[in-house]
Scaffold this motif. Structure first.
Motif, short mmCIF file in Angstrom:
data_model
loop_
_atom_site.label_atom_id
_atom_site.label_comp_id
_atom_site.label_asym_id
_atom_site.label_seq_id
_atom_site.Cartn_x
_atom_site.Cartn_y
_atom_site.Cartn_z
N LYS A 69 0.80 -1.22 0.00
CA LYS A 69 0.00 0.00 0.00
C LYS A 69 0.84 1.27 0.00
O LYS A 69 0.32 2.35 -0.25
N THR A 70 2.14 1.16 0.23
CA THR A 70 2.99 2.35 0.24
C THR A 70 3.57 2.66 -1.14
O THR A 70 4.12 3.73 -1.35
N PHE A 102 -9.59 1.12 -5.76
CA PHE A 102 -8.24 0.88 -5.24
C PHE A 102 -7.86 1.99 -4.25
O PHE A 102 -7.33 1.72 -3.18
N SER A 103 -8.15 3.24 -4.60
CA SER A 103 -7.85 4.37 -3.70
C SER A 103 -8.62 4.24 -2.39
O SER A 103 -8.04 4.43 -1.31
N ARG A 104 -9.91 3.91 -2.46
CA ARG A 104 -10.70 3.75 -1.24
C ARG A 104 -10.20 2.60 -0.38
O ARG A 104 -10.40 2.58 0.82
N SER A 105 -9.54 1.63 -1.02
CA SER A 105 -8.99 0.48 -0.29
C SER A 105 -7.60 0.77 0.28
O SER A 105 -6.96 -0.11 0.84
N ARG A 108 -2.21 3.63 -3.34
CA ARG A 108 -1.82 4.91 -3.94
C ARG A 108 -1.89 4.78 -5.46
O ARG A 108 -1.11 4.05 -6.05
N MET A 109 -2.82 5.51 -6.06
CA MET A 109 -2.99 5.48 -7.51
C MET A 109 -2.38 6.73 -8.13
O MET A 109 -2.65 7.84 -7.67
N VAL A 110 -1.58 6.56 -9.16
CA VAL A 110 -1.01 7.69 -9.88
C VAL A 110 -2.06 8.14 -10.91
O VAL A 110 -2.54 7.33 -11.70
N GLU A 111 -2.41 9.40 -10.88
CA GLU A 111 -3.38 9.95 -11.84
C GLU A 111 -2.65 10.24 -13.14
O GLU A 111 -1.87 11.17 -13.24
N MET A 112 -2.92 9.42 -14.15
CA MET A 112 -2.19 9.50 -15.40
C MET A 112 -2.62 10.67 -16.28
O MET A 112 -1.87 11.07 -17.16
N SER A 141 7.72 4.82 -10.29
CA SER A 141 8.00 3.83 -9.25
C SER A 141 6.78 2.98 -8.92
O SER A 141 6.52 2.66 -7.76
N ALA A 142 6.03 2.62 -9.95
CA ALA A 142 4.81 1.82 -9.75
C ALA A 142 5.16 0.36 -9.54
O ALA A 142 5.96 -0.21 -10.27
N GLN A 143 4.54 -0.23 -8.53
CA GLN A 143 4.75 -1.65 -8.26
C GLN A 143 3.99 -2.53 -9.24
O GLN A 143 4.37 -3.66 -9.50
#
Length: 192
Positions: A69-70, A102-105, A108-112, A141-143
């Motif tokens: 989640k980080t 995913f954000s509510r869960s 961290r979502m990157v806004e493209m 740095s997206a997992q």
């Protein structure tokens, strides 16, 4: 008796006028307009949110590791399976629903939409081509990257979501579901 006759005559006259053209010249529509309650009861958004939750569970149950989640995630606009370079309002809004869940869960979502290193095509959205996934994910740095496709049939739209680890293209999780082809979905697909 005169009042009853007047009411009856008015009703007949009004019903006769209902099929007449309006001021714009187009026939008056007799279709019902959805209410706020109808919109709230629509299953499209909850179905996409459940799919995102199932995708998270699939990835966290995978032998390939759990999601952190980080560390950020990226989502691509869902593509038409028959033309992977094409999408629609359906593919774009579905990606938004999944990203939101995913954000509510807690992820961290990157806004493209605010990034400049993504393949953008007018009226399509953020499409991540396979050769670009590694570069975009590395830059942010997206997992993992959430990708998806959809396929239309006469009565259903079949959706596939995948979480892919960009370093080695390993699929971390997947989820499939179907959405009924109603008027709203047809409009989102551009099939009025």
């Amino acid at each position: 008796m005169k009042k009853l006759a007047l009411v009856f005559t008015s009703v007949v006259a009004l019903s006769a006028c209902s099929g007449m053209p309006n001021w714009g010249g187009a026939p008056v529509s007799t279709a019902t307009v959805p209410t706020w309650k109808d919109a709230e009861a629509n299953e499209f958004i909850p179905a996409n949110q459940r799919a995102a939750t199932a995708l998270i569970a699939s990835a966290n149950a995978s032998a390939n590791g759990t999601l952190d989640k980080t560390r950020p995630l990226i989502i691509a606009t869902l593509a038409n399976i028959n033309a992977l370079e094409e999408s629609s309002a359906f593919g774009r809004i579905l990606a938004e629903h999944v990203s939101g869940q995913f954000s509510r869960s807690g992820y961290r979502m990157v806004e493209m939409k605010f990034r400049d290193k993504v393949f953008m095509k007018q009226n399509v959205g953020e499409l991540l081509l396979t050769r670009e996934i590694k570069e975009v994910a590395q830059n942010h740095s997206a997992q993992a990257v959430i990708v998806g496709t959809y396929a239309e049939s006469d009565k259903l739209v079949f959706v596939n979501l995948k979480l892919i680890r960009p370093g080695d293209n390993i699929v971390l999780g997947t989820y499939d579901y179907a959405i009924p082809m109603d008027k709203t979905i047809k409009a989102l697909l551009g099939r009025r």
